[in-house]
Design a protein around this motif. Structure first.
Motif, PDB file in Angstrom:
ATOM      1  N   LEU A   1      -8.016  -3.807  -4.508  1.00 49.60           N
ATOM      2  CA  LEU A   1      -8.307  -2.441  -4.960  1.00 49.60           C
ATOM      3  C   LEU A   1      -9.637  -1.977  -4.393  1.00 49.60           C
ATOM      4  O   LEU A   1     -10.495  -2.787  -4.075  1.00 49.60           O
ATOM      5  CB  LEU A   1      -8.355  -2.359  -6.488  1.00 49.60           C
ATOM      6  CG  LEU A   1      -9.387  -3.204  -7.214  1.00 49.60           C
ATOM      7  CD1 LEU A   1      -9.929  -2.452  -8.417  1.00 49.60           C
ATOM      8  CD2 LEU A   1      -8.752  -4.526  -7.649  1.00 49.60           C
ATOM      9  N   GLN A   2      -9.704  -0.661  -4.231  1.00 46.95           N
ATOM     10  CA  GLN A   2     -10.990  -0.080  -3.851  1.00 46.95           C
ATOM     11  C   GLN A   2     -11.411   0.886  -4.948  1.00 46.95           C
ATOM     12  O   GLN A   2     -12.194   0.559  -5.813  1.00 46.95           O
ATOM     13  CB  GLN A   2     -10.893   0.573  -2.480  1.00 46.95           C
ATOM     14  CG  GLN A   2     -10.761  -0.498  -1.388  1.00 46.95           C
ATOM     15  CD  GLN A   2     -10.578   0.084  -0.009  1.00 46.95           C
ATOM     16  OE1 GLN A   2     -11.071   1.150   0.309  1.00 46.95           O
ATOM     17  NE2 GLN A   2      -9.844  -0.629   0.832  1.00 46.95           N
ATOM     18  N   CYS A   3     -10.815   2.090  -4.996  1.00 46.12           N
ATOM     19  CA  CYS A   3     -11.209   3.014  -6.070  1.00 46.12           C
ATOM     20  C   CYS A   3     -10.606   2.606  -7.402  1.00 46.12           C
ATOM     21  O   CYS A   3     -11.114   2.951  -8.462  1.00 46.12           O
ATOM     22  CB  CYS A   3     -10.798   4.446  -5.733  1.00 46.12           C
ATOM     23  SG  CYS A   3      -9.055   4.791  -6.001  1.00 46.12           S
ATOM     24  N   GLY A   4      -9.473   1.890  -7.367  1.00 48.32           N
ATOM     25  CA  GLY A   4      -8.872   1.402  -8.605  1.00 48.32           C
ATOM     26  C   GLY A   4      -7.918   2.366  -9.288  1.00 48.32           C
ATOM     27  O   GLY A   4      -7.347   2.026 -10.323  1.00 48.32           O
ATOM     28  N   PHE A   5      -7.726   3.526  -8.722  1.00 51.76           N
ATOM     29  CA  PHE A   5      -6.877   4.509  -9.414  1.00 51.76           C
ATOM     30  C   PHE A   5      -5.428   4.033  -9.549  1.00 51.76           C
ATOM     31  O   PHE A   5      -4.795   4.198 -10.575  1.00 51.76           O
ATOM     32  CB  PHE A   5      -6.914   5.872  -8.704  1.00 51.76           C
ATOM     33  CG  PHE A   5      -6.265   6.949  -9.522  1.00 51.76           C
ATOM     34  CD1 PHE A   5      -6.966   7.589 -10.535  1.00 51.76           C
ATOM     35  CD2 PHE A   5      -4.933   7.292  -9.333  1.00 51.76           C
ATOM     36  CE1 PHE A   5      -6.360   8.553 -11.331  1.00 51.76           C
ATOM     37  CE2 PHE A   5      -4.322   8.254 -10.123  1.00 51.76           C
ATOM     38  CZ  PHE A   5      -5.033   8.882 -11.120  1.00 51.76           C
ATOM     39  N   CYS A   6      -4.911   3.417  -8.488  1.00 53.75           N
ATOM     40  CA  CYS A   6      -3.512   2.976  -8.511  1.00 53.75           C
ATOM     41  C   CYS A   6      -3.328   1.646  -9.216  1.00 53.75           C
ATOM     42  O   CYS A   6      -2.205   1.225  -9.482  1.00 53.75           O
ATOM     43  CB  CYS A   6      -2.983   2.849  -7.077  1.00 53.75           C
ATOM     44  SG  CYS A   6      -3.723   1.455  -6.177  1.00 53.75           S
TER      45      CYS A   6
ATOM     46  N   CYS B   1      -0.889   3.869  -2.877  1.00 55.82           N
ATOM     47  CA  CYS B   1      -2.315   3.562  -2.903  1.00 55.82           C
ATOM     48  C   CYS B   1      -2.955   4.292  -1.738  1.00 55.82           C
ATOM     49  O   CYS B   1      -2.487   4.188  -0.616  1.00 55.82           O
ATOM     50  CB  CYS B   1      -2.545   2.055  -2.750  1.00 55.82           C
ATOM     51  SG  CYS B   1      -4.302   1.656  -2.601  1.00 55.82           S
ATOM     52  N   ARG B   2      -4.006   5.044  -2.024  1.00 47.57           N
ATOM     53  CA  ARG B   2      -4.669   5.821  -0.968  1.00 47.57           C
ATOM     54  C   ARG B   2      -5.792   5.050  -0.292  1.00 47.57           C
ATOM     55  O   ARG B   2      -6.409   5.556   0.625  1.00 47.57           O
ATOM     56  CB  ARG B   2      -5.216   7.133  -1.551  1.00 47.57           C
ATOM     57  CG  ARG B   2      -4.182   7.983  -2.227  1.00 47.57           C
ATOM     58  CD  ARG B   2      -3.527   8.980  -1.303  1.00 47.57           C
ATOM     59  NE  ARG B   2      -2.653   8.359  -0.328  1.00 47.57           N
ATOM     60  CZ  ARG B   2      -2.050   9.008   0.644  1.00 47.57           C
ATOM     61  NH1 ARG B   2      -2.231  10.303   0.804  1.00 47.57           N
ATOM     62  NH2 ARG B   2      -1.267   8.386   1.489  1.00 47.57           N
ATOM     63  N   CYS B   3      -6.119   3.859  -0.810  1.00 52.58           N
ATOM     64  CA  CYS B   3      -7.311   3.173  -0.309  1.00 52.58           C
ATOM     65  C   CYS B   3      -7.031   1.910   0.488  1.00 52.58           C
ATOM     66  O   CYS B   3      -7.533   1.740   1.584  1.00 52.58           O
ATOM     67  CB  CYS B   3      -8.230   2.777  -1.459  1.00 52.58           C
ATOM     68  SG  CYS B   3      -8.725   4.104  -2.550  1.00 52.58           S
ATOM     69  N   THR B   4      -6.254   0.994  -0.082  1.00 47.02           N
ATOM     70  CA  THR B   4      -6.275  -0.381   0.432  1.00 47.02           C
ATOM     71  C   THR B   4      -5.474  -0.596   1.697  1.00 47.02           C
ATOM     72  O   THR B   4      -5.666  -1.608   2.371  1.00 47.02           O
ATOM     73  CB  THR B   4      -5.695  -1.353  -0.602  1.00 47.02           C
ATOM     74  OG1 THR B   4      -4.316  -1.000  -0.831  1.00 47.02           O
ATOM     75  CG2 THR B   4      -6.450  -1.286  -1.920  1.00 47.02           C
TER      76      THR B   4
HETATM   77  S1  FES Z   1      -7.303   1.463  -4.770  1.00 45.86           S
HETATM   78 FE1  FES Z   1      -7.636   3.583  -4.575  1.00 45.86          FE
HETATM   79  S2  FES Z   1      -5.612   4.338  -4.733  1.00 45.86           S
HETATM   80 FE2  FES Z   1      -5.291   2.237  -4.623  1.00 45.86          FE
END
Ligand code: FES
Ligand SMILES: Cc1cc2nc3c(=O)[nH]c(=O)nc-3n(C[C@H](O)[C@H](O)[C@H](O)COP(=O)(O)OP(=O)(O)OC[C@H]3O[C@@H](n4cnc5c(N)ncnc54)[C@H](O)[C@@H]3O)c2cc1C
Ligand code: FES
Lengths: 160, 287
Positions: A97-102, A134-137
């Motif tokens: 995870l990065q931002c953790g939203f998902c 997921c928009r980050c990983t």
């Molecule tokens: S960790 Fe940011 S959307 Fe998945």
């Protein structure tokens, strides 16, 4: 308003809802459990994934009244007495995870895959986890984390 | 967004569901899996005054061979078709199609009947129903009605079901052992609705195609059978050359292509050609 009972993470919540309230809104606002997230509200992103009677459900596409009397599991119920469970630990170790939203939705979907107890090969794992965005990983580390837990529990996909 | 307010009732039987619809007229809608209706309500494109939840109706989810038919309960979830427990070409085809519908959590909720009633132009089940000439069994307080697939789909998201009718069951022909069935679709992301899809079913006798059903979904407002492709196939041998000819005929025969931000008519025509070809190839290799 209707009064319903949700058994969330083995705690009974008596809540008043309007029929139009989604399950995920009710978990967040009625039960004070803000771990489950809301992204798109039309079934595309999976951020709202919770387990209803142990099945993964888009929490934005089920009305809370439909979950009356059912067992709900959310990310708040995953830990082992305050410590990470195996899946949470694997997400931590594999930088899933990065931002953790998902993450709450990803963890609940992965919980279902692991608890199902069936072998899962990489293709199937990829396909099921593709249910959630997921928009980050870039997904690789999420797949690595779930793979690690599956391998450790003997669900390595051999013979699948 | 959040949906508008509505009254929520549960129906314990199809009779009760039909009675609720009769009572509330066009203000009421059936809630099945909710995987199409709830997004539409969240966008406020639908604002029903009453939702009639049919999820608790017992014995409404089944796949059952009955003579020459496969009877499918309206509430059968998509995921059930991934292991349909049915022999023969239809039993082999259903999981290959089901797999293309949305994502697994959506397939665990969404229903066969809901897909047909919703009638998205690119719904896999609608295209299958049209290709095989399914019969839809609708029920209202005044009785039961059998609707042929050719009459059922009116336009995108519009069917022959009246405001007071529930869809209770669908009958598909249980194809005999000489049939070979295939499926193909194109989309840009896993889990999205297809831009174009095709179901192909051919019956072979002594190396010759003696019956053919070619269906195309996503190309036009409603799924269609391609008479041109079927004609090209009849009497021939199942070769790549003949399949290419039939696929070309299917693409050339369509005039009223859908156009949207995903694909214009030229792209859809090209996709029809390729998807029909692939569905036919799938029929002989896996069907
Ligand atoms: S960790 Fe940011 S959307 Fe998945
Ligand atoms: C992200 C996402 C991707 C998707 N991708 C696909 C896809 O690739 N292919 C595909 O085919 N579908 C797709 N779907 C839609 C999904 O398959 C739905 O499950 C299906 O279209 C509707 O079935 P439902 O049971 O959920 O019906 P609902 O959403 O409950 O109802 C849909 C409509 O049908 C009516 N209805 C439902 N059941 C009955 C009945 N028995 N009698 C009368 N009327 C009834 C309702 O009133 C409503 O108008 C997708 C959905 C999402 C959220
Ligand atoms: S918020 Fe439910 S799927 Fe996106």
């Amino acid at each position: 308003m209707t009064r319903i009972q949700l058994n969330v993470n083995e705690t009974i919540h008596d809540v008043e809802v309007e029929p139009r309230h989604s399950l995920v809104d009710t978990l967040r606002e009625g039960c004070g459990l803000t771990g489950s997230h809301i992204g798109c509200e039309h079934g595309v992103c999976g951020a709202c994934t919770v387990l209803v009677d142990d099945q993964p459900v888009r929490g934005c596409l089920m009305f809370a009244v439909q979950a009356d009397g059912k067992d709900i599991r959310t990310v708040e119920g995953l830990d082992d007495d305050g410590a990470f469970n195996a899946l949470q630990q694997a997400f931590h170790e594999h930088h899933a995870l990065q931002c953790g939203f998902c993450t709450p939705g990803m963890l609940m979907l992965a919980t279902w895959i692991v608890e199902r107890g069936l072998p899962v090969d990489d293709n199937e794992l990829r396909e099921i986890m593709a249910s959630n965005l997921c928009r980050c990983t870039g997904y690789r580390n999420i797949l690595r984390a779930v793979r690690a837990v599956l391998d450790a529990s003997g669900q390595d996909g051999a013979g699948a | 967004m959040k949906p508008a307010s509505f009254e929520y009732v549960t129906a314990e039987s199809w009779d009760a569901a039909a009675a609720s619809l009769a009572e509330h007229g066009d203000d009421a809608l059936i809630l099945a899996g909710g995987q199409s209706l709830v997004p539409v309500m969240n966008f406020r494109l639908a604002q029903p005054a009453v939702l009639v939840d049919v999820n608790v109706i017992p014995d409404s989810a089944y796949l059952q061979i009955d003579g020459d038919s496969l009877r499918i309960g309206a509430l059968t979830r998509h995921v059930r078709f991934e292991a349909p427990g049915i022999d023969g070409p239809l039993g082999r085809l259903l999981p290959r199609i089901a797999h293309h519908i949305a994502h697994l959590p959506i397939r665990m909720r969404g229903t066969f009947g809901g897909s047909l009633a919703h009638a998205d132009p690119a719904s896999e089940w609608c295209t299958l129903a049209r290709t095989l000439d399914a019969v839809m069994i609708a029920q209202s307080v005044t009785g039961e009605r059998r609707i042929a697939a050719a009459d059922f789909f009116h336009s995108a998201l519009a069917t022959d079901l009246a405001d007071d009718e529930v869809l209770r069951e669908v009958e598909l022909p249980a194809l005999g052992p000489d049939w070979r069935c295939g499926f193909a679709e194109f989309n840009r992301r896993a889990g999205d609705f297809a831009i174009v899809q095709s179901v192909a079913a051919i019956e072979l006798h002594e190396g010759q195609i003696v019956s053919a059903r070619i269906g195309v979904g996503g190309a036009t407002e409603t799924p269609q059978r391609s008479g041109a492709a079927e004609k090209a196939l009849l009497g021939g041998a199942p070769t790549s050359e003949l399949f290419a000819e039939a696929a070309g005929a299917a693409a050339d025969a369509i005039e009223d292509f859908l156009t949207d931000q995903q694909a214009n008519a030229d792209l859809r025509r090209d996709l029809v050609r390729v998807m029909v070809l692939r569905a036919l190839e799938d029929a002989v290799s896996a069907g």
